[in-house]
Write a protein that holds these residues in place. Structure first.
Motif, mmCIF file in Angstrom:
data_model
loop_
_atom_site.group_PDB
_atom_site.id
_atom_site.type_symbol
_atom_site.label_atom_id
_atom_site.label_comp_id
_atom_site.label_asym_id
_atom_site.label_seq_id
_atom_site.Cartn_x
_atom_site.Cartn_y
_atom_site.Cartn_z
ATOM 1 N N GLU A 1 25.926 65.450 54.487
ATOM 2 C CA GLU A 1 24.657 64.886 54.946
ATOM 3 C C GLU A 1 24.455 65.151 56.438
ATOM 4 N N SER A 2 25.551 65.034 57.208
ATOM 5 C CA SER A 2 25.453 65.290 58.651
ATOM 6 C C SER A 2 25.107 66.740 58.928
ATOM 7 N N VAL A 3 25.666 67.667 58.148
ATOM 8 C CA VAL A 3 25.335 69.086 58.321
ATOM 9 C C VAL A 3 23.869 69.335 57.994
ATOM 10 N N ARG A 4 23.404 68.756 56.894
ATOM 11 C CA ARG A 4 22.003 68.959 56.490
ATOM 12 C C ARG A 4 21.031 68.359 57.506
ATOM 13 N N ASN A 5 21.421 67.227 58.123
ATOM 14 C CA ASN A 5 20.530 66.558 59.080
ATOM 15 C C ASN A 5 20.616 67.146 60.481
ATOM 16 N N GLY A 6 21.524 68.093 60.683
ATOM 17 C CA GLY A 6 21.671 68.687 62.006
ATOM 18 C C GLY A 6 22.375 67.797 63.001
ATOM 19 N N ASP A 7 23.186 66.855 62.502
ATOM 20 C CA ASP A 7 23.907 65.960 63.408
ATOM 21 C C ASP A 7 25.054 66.668 64.118
ATOM 22 N N LEU A 8 25.483 67.804 63.583
ATOM 23 C CA LEU A 8 26.568 68.581 64.187
ATOM 24 C C LEU A 8 26.020 69.904 64.670
ATOM 25 N N SER A 9 26.587 70.419 65.750
ATOM 26 C CA SER A 9 26.107 71.696 66.284
ATOM 27 C C SER A 9 27.286 72.537 66.722
ATOM 28 N N GLY A 10 27.016 73.833 66.931
ATOM 29 C CA GLY A 10 28.012 74.734 67.473
ATOM 30 C C GLY A 10 29.256 74.820 66.615
ATOM 31 N N LEU A 11 30.419 74.781 67.277
ATOM 32 C CA LEU A 11 31.695 74.928 66.581
ATOM 33 C C LEU A 11 31.926 73.794 65.593
ATOM 34 N N ASP A 12 31.448 72.586 65.927
ATOM 35 C CA ASP A 12 31.620 71.468 65.000
ATOM 36 C C ASP A 12 30.907 71.751 63.678
ATOM 37 N N ARG A 13 29.744 72.342 63.744
ATOM 38 C CA ARG A 13 28.989 72.671 62.527
ATOM 39 C C ARG A 13 29.728 73.725 61.706
ATOM 40 N N ILE A 14 30.295 74.713 62.387
ATOM 41 C CA ILE A 14 31.040 75.756 61.682
ATOM 42 C C ILE A 14 32.267 75.168 61.005
ATOM 43 N N ARG A 15 32.994 74.316 61.700
ATOM 44 C CA ARG A 15 34.221 73.760 61.123
ATOM 45 C C ARG A 15 33.915 72.793 59.983
ATOM 46 N N ALA A 16 32.820 72.056 60.121
ATOM 47 C CA ALA A 16 32.411 71.202 59.001
ATOM 48 C C ALA A 16 32.049 72.054 57.792
ATOM 49 N N ALA A 17 31.374 73.175 58.028
ATOM 50 C CA ALA A 17 31.003 74.068 56.929
ATOM 51 C C ALA A 17 32.237 74.614 56.234
ATOM 52 N N LYS A 18 33.228 75.020 57.015
ATOM 53 C CA LYS A 18 34.445 75.565 56.417
ATOM 54 C C LYS A 18 35.165 74.509 55.573
ATOM 55 N N LEU A 19 35.182 73.269 56.066
ATOM 56 C CA LEU A 19 35.836 72.208 55.303
ATOM 57 C C LEU A 19 35.093 71.945 53.997
ATOM 58 N N LEU A 20 33.776 71.899 54.059
ATOM 59 C CA LEU A 20 32.989 71.657 52.852
ATOM 60 C C LEU A 20 33.138 72.802 51.853
ATOM 61 N N LEU A 21 33.136 74.027 52.341
ATOM 62 C CA LEU A 21 33.272 75.166 51.445
ATOM 63 C C LEU A 21 34.684 75.289 50.886
ATOM 64 N N TRP A 22 35.668 74.809 51.626
ATOM 65 C CA TRP A 22 37.046 74.767 51.106
ATOM 66 C C TRP A 22 37.083 74.005 49.791
ATOM 67 N N TYR A 23 36.313 72.907 49.720
ATOM 68 C CA TYR A 23 36.276 72.092 48.511
ATOM 69 C C TYR A 23 35.127 72.479 47.589
ATOM 70 N N GLY A 24 34.391 73.541 47.931
ATOM 71 C CA GLY A 24 33.287 73.977 47.085
ATOM 72 C C GLY A 24 32.149 72.990 47.037
ATOM 73 N N ARG A 25 31.860 72.324 48.180
ATOM 74 C CA ARG A 25 30.877 71.256 48.191
ATOM 75 C C ARG A 25 29.523 71.649 48.772
ATOM 76 N N LEU A 26 29.281 72.938 49.053
ATOM 77 C CA LEU A 26 27.971 73.354 49.536
ATOM 78 C C LEU A 26 27.424 74.436 48.619
ATOM 79 N N ASP A 27 26.261 74.172 48.025
ATOM 80 C CA ASP A 27 25.656 75.151 47.122
ATOM 81 C C ASP A 27 24.765 76.135 47.866
#
Length: 929
Positions: free
Chosen positions: A464-490
């Motif tokens: 939800e934080s990624v979709r709302n733009g609450d994270l930016s820059g490297l934090d956004r990238i690392r959150a994306a990697k964590l979510l994709l690790w678990y297959g949680r972003l379509d």
């Protein structure tokens, strides 16, 4: 209570009592810290005086707030022997005096006029009583006596010198916090004595323990109690009762006959080691008793120490809002009582006990006040964060960011539990959504280190934080990697929104490599660009991505290998570097540099284990398992892959589960453990895994299982699917996954030599297929699909390549194929030599025969069964010879076939004679099949 190390004091008291018997009265003050045994000593002395025929009058002071005027005097004279003085008359006199003092100030002249005749009357009563026998006046806790009674005792003490009266009082030593209650002048009287009572030594503790039958762990008990008798008795009371082993009658207890050896294990059984002391409820009550006896100020100092720790008198004074000059005496008092050692509470249990007596709100206020004082004094972030965590809140604006800083420091020191606690509190105290999202991302990363499954609970909020733009820059990238690790972003494309151009490009590269299903169509890999503006760790992440991409798209060239090793040489293993490290390790593996990767894995695996980072260790162990598989060391590959899967719970692996699971599936398949392989194949995997390169590993391993279990169409379907995905994702490198050789083996098993030959030839022409291991594997399959006369040269070339490549399993299979090809062409001697070599190599792998030749190809006829007289063997002889050809010993063959070793030897003798060979080393390799 057991009295230890008080003999000297008792002897002194006995001496002064004998002086009082002879008319030389004395006053003795027994002083010492709280609960050091003053009262126990006084009570024992009272018993001795009574036994010696003396008259004992006793009283005890009451704590402030509950005492009454002349209460001590009422206790002393309320039991005077009738006939000397009427107890009722004395009681009435004391009552009237008490009432008079209640309505007057202590120093009031009228009150003094009322008390003066009463003091004289009571003293006369004592003198009268002592005429017949000596009198002991014993007052316990005189520091709690009421002020009028203290005046009476002071009056008595000045008149003792020529009386048959001994006055003994116990007084708490406050170490300078206050003056002695009877005044300093009392100690200058010639007939006045002060007797010091100290805590027990370790020897004294041992004496008490021995009298309670509780062994000889004096050092541990002394370390916990400081020799304080009250704490020691409480610790003894808390000790769990152990069952006493009762020897069986008739063995250990019966009379021993002359020359008989005692029964071992009962009569001579060694003693079990004593248990360490375990503080419990009695100990906690005793701690409070000690502190209450020391006064409220001492209790406060103990609480301050429990919060702040040792060595900070000024901070203690600030925390408790007291005069700094009063802190040092209180610390000395606590030390003398045995509660402190080296300026700190002796045991964590003491701190816990002291703090838990406070209410939760009071404790929280104390910890918050401590945090503010430490912050104002320039203390470290970790120390302040510990106070905030104990308080359970961080209400001031500077506190959440300080908690995050302390968490980073804790993670660097591998104190993950502390980091998690700090980040949880920071998240709860965050001022806005963006701040909370940052702390939540840090919390998920910290938990992922030790147990990746724990991070799952944060994924919905992070998404939800990624979709709302609450994270930016490297934090956004690392959150994306964590979510994709678990297959949680379509829809990973939404991750790129709002990113700087450089960061967006890095994320595209990573997606195309790690999760190619999510990459943009036609996304190129490993493009060169200027990375001089990147931060060091960020630069290494990109470097590792480019090295792995280069291997998977261009093959294991020297530049990619150098890039990968540069990453491994430049970083320390931590949460931000574990991904680039694993990428660099896999780049070396896929480039056929398993020797180099193995060396790095050994170092990194030891470090991850030492730092108790289960997720790091699991990933590195999975790489080690893949290396063992590619080296043909199947038992090790199986063990390591199993260990990797055990380090993390299945759902904690996310899409990366495909790497260790595929290795384990392949190893058990080739080892012939098809039931175990089937169980692993039934293990659920994330659907998102099939969109990653780990899914390619899994498809290939499943195809090999289907091939080994003669489900050739299913095997071919998996190999073909794997190949089509690799082509579509631009990862079609044989050194990564040689799907064509798998498909060729399936075609061979179905008798389709032309298709198999085409696939093998095509693989030889692929970029990156020139590595020795990949080339050797491909040549072996090409030989199986070729005419009989062309096989030996191809297989010899394959053998040489595989020797260089280091894959013992593939080498054993190539040697076995070469032996069969030589035998088919009538080169029996060469075939036997090659076969023996194949058997030797195969034993180290525990796998035989190769899957590519287990089918029955229609175009390649097998050698005649009776080429060496095999058809002449009976069924029994053939079974024994087959097991011997696989390397089993005579004993192992006997157990397998349920026959005797002698029968095995007889069968082998006949086999050697029929085959015209000298021993088992020359057995035809066909028998092992």
């Amino acid at each position: 209570m057991v009295l230890a190390e008080r003999g000297e004091q008792l002897r002194f008291l006995s001496e002064v009592f004998e002086g009082a018997r002879d008319g030389r009265g004395s006053a003795v003050v027994i002083d010492g810290s709280a609960a050091t045994g003053k009262s126990a000593l006084l009570h024992r002395f009272c018993e001795q005086v009574a036994e010696a025929g003396g008259l004992v009058l006793t009283a005890a002071g009451s704590v402030p707030g509950s005492r009454l005027p002349l209460e001590v005097m009422s206790q002393l004279f309320g039991t005077v022997v009738p006939g000397r003085d009427d107890p009722e008359e004395l009681g009435k006199l004391l009552y009237e005096s008490a009432v008079a003092t209640m309505w007057s100030d202590e120093g009031n002249e009228a009150a003094q006029q009322v008390l003066a005749p009463v003091m004289h009357r009571l003293w006369s009563t004592l003198v009268s009583l002592s005429a017949e026998r000596p009198v002991l006046v014993a007052v316990d806790d005189v520091h709690h006596a009421d002020p009028p009674s203290l005046r009476f005792l002071h009056y008595f003490a000045h008149r003792l010198r020529e009386a048959r009266i001994l006055l003994v009082m116990t007084e708490l030593d406050r170490h300078g916090l206050s003056l002695p209650v009877l005044g300093p002048e009392l100690h200058h009287l010639p007939h006045s004595h002060r007797l010091r009572v100290a805590p027990l030594t370790e020897e004294g503790v041992a004496t008490v323990l021995a009298r309670h039958g509780q062994g000889r762990r004096a050092a541990a008990h002394h370390a916990l109690t400081g020799g304080n008798p009250l704490l020691l008795q409480a610790l003894i009371a808390d000790r769990p009762r152990q069952r006493q082993a009762t020897p069986r009658p008739g063995i250990a207890d019966r009379p021993r006959q002359r020359g008989e050896t005692p029964h071992p294990g009962i009569a001579d059984r060694p003693r079990q080691p004593e248990e360490a002391p375990h503080p419990g409820e009695e100990f906690a009550r005793a701690v409070f008793a000690c502190l209450r006896r020391g006064g409220e100020e001492t209790m406060d100092i103990a609480r301050g120490l429990a919060v702040l720790g040792p060595g900070r008198p000024e901070l203690l004074a600030g925390l408790l809002a007291t005069d700094p000059a009063r802190v040092a005496p209180a610390l000395r008092a606590l030390t003398s009582a045995g509660l402190l050692a080296d300026g700190d509470l002796r045991h964590p249990h003491l701190a816990t006990t002291v703090l838990h007596a406070l209410g939760q709100e009071q404790r929280a206020r104390l910890h918050l006040r401590a945090a503010r004082l430490l912050h104002d004094g320039g203390a470290g972030a970790g120390e302040i964060a510990a106070q905030l965590t104990a308080a359970g809140s961080a209400p001031l604006p500077w506190m959440p960011e300080l908690l995050a800083t302390a968490a980073r420091d804790a993670l660097a020191d591998d104190r993950v539990d502390r980091a998690v606690a700090y980040l949880e509190l920071a998240g709860r105290s965050a001022a806005d959504r963006g701040e909370r999202a940052r702390y939540l991302l840090g919390l998920a990363g910290a938990e992922w280190r030790t147990d990746a499954a724990k991070a799952l609970r944060h994924l919905p909020e992070l998404a939800e934080s990624v979709r709302n733009g609450d994270l930016s820059g490297l934090d956004r990238i690392r959150a994306a990697k964590l979510l994709l690790w678990y297959g949680r972003l379509d829809r990973p494309g939404e991750l790129l929104e709002g990113l700087a151009a450089e960061d967006a490009e890095d994320l595209r590269q990573w997606l195309a490599l790690a999760l190619p299903r999510f990459a943009e169509p036609g996304q190129a890999l490993a493009g060169d660009r200027d990375r001089t503006t990147l931060l060091p760790v960020r630069e290494l992440e990109v470097e590792a991505t480019h090295a792995l991409a280069a291997v998977l798209t261009r093959g294991g060239d020297a530049e990619a290998v150098v890039q990968a090793e540069r990453v491994l040489e430049s970083v320390r293993l931590d949460d931000s570097t574990v991904e680039p490290i694993v990428s660099a390790l896999l780049a070396l593996v896929y480039a056929d540099r398993t020797d180099r990767s193995a060396r790095w894995c050994a170092v990194l695996s030891r470090e991850a284990a030492a730092r108790q980072a289960a997720s790091w260790q699991a990933l590195i162990t999975a790489v080690e398992a893949e290396i063992a598989l590619r080296r043909g060391v199947l038992p090790q590959a199986e063990r390591l892959a199993d260990a990797a899967l055990a380090l993390l719970r299945p759902h904690g692996w996310g899409v990366a589960v495909g790497l260790p699971l595929s290795t384990l599936l392949l190893a058990t398949t080739v080892l012939g453990k098809h039931d175990a392989a089937a169980l692993r194949l039934a293990q659920p995997v994330p659907e998102a895994m099939y969109g990653t390169r780990y899914g390619l590993h899994y498809l290939y391993a499943r195809g090999r299982y289907f091939l080994a279990t003669e489900r050739y169409h299913a095997a071919l379907a998996d190999f073909t699917k794997c190949g089509s995905l690799m082509s579509a994702w631009r990862l079609d490198m044989p050194a990564f996954i040689p799907w064509r050789t798998g498909a060729a083996a399936a075609h061979l098993a179905m008798g389709r030599s032309d298709q198999a030959r085409r696939l093998a030839t095509e693989q030889l022409d692929r970029p990156g297929a020139g590595g020795p291991r990949t080339r050797g594997i491909t040549l072996r399959v090409l030989a199986a699909a070729s005419e009989q006369r062309r096989r030996p040269p191809l297989l010899k070339e394959a053998v040489e390549a595989l020797k260089e490549g280091g894959d013992r399993l593939e080498l054993a299979w190539a040697l076995a194929d070469l032996s069969s090809a030589q035998r088919a062409l009538g080169q029996t001697g060469h075939a036997r030599t090659t076969g023996r070599f194949a058997s030797q190599v195969a034993r180290t792998c525990q796998a035989f025969p190769p899957p590519a030749t287990r089918g029955r190809p229609r175009e390649v006829a097998p050698p005649p069964e009776d080429a060496d007289g095999i058809s002449a063997l009976s069924d029994a002889e053939r079974r024994v010879a087959a097991l011997a050809a696989r390397g089993e010993t005579n004993h192992e063959i006997a157990r397998s076939l349920f026959i005797t070793v002698s029968t095995v030897e007889q069968h082998l003798t006949r086999v050697y004679r029929k085959l015209r060979i000298s021993g088992r080393a020359e057995l035809p390799t066909e028998l092992a099949s």
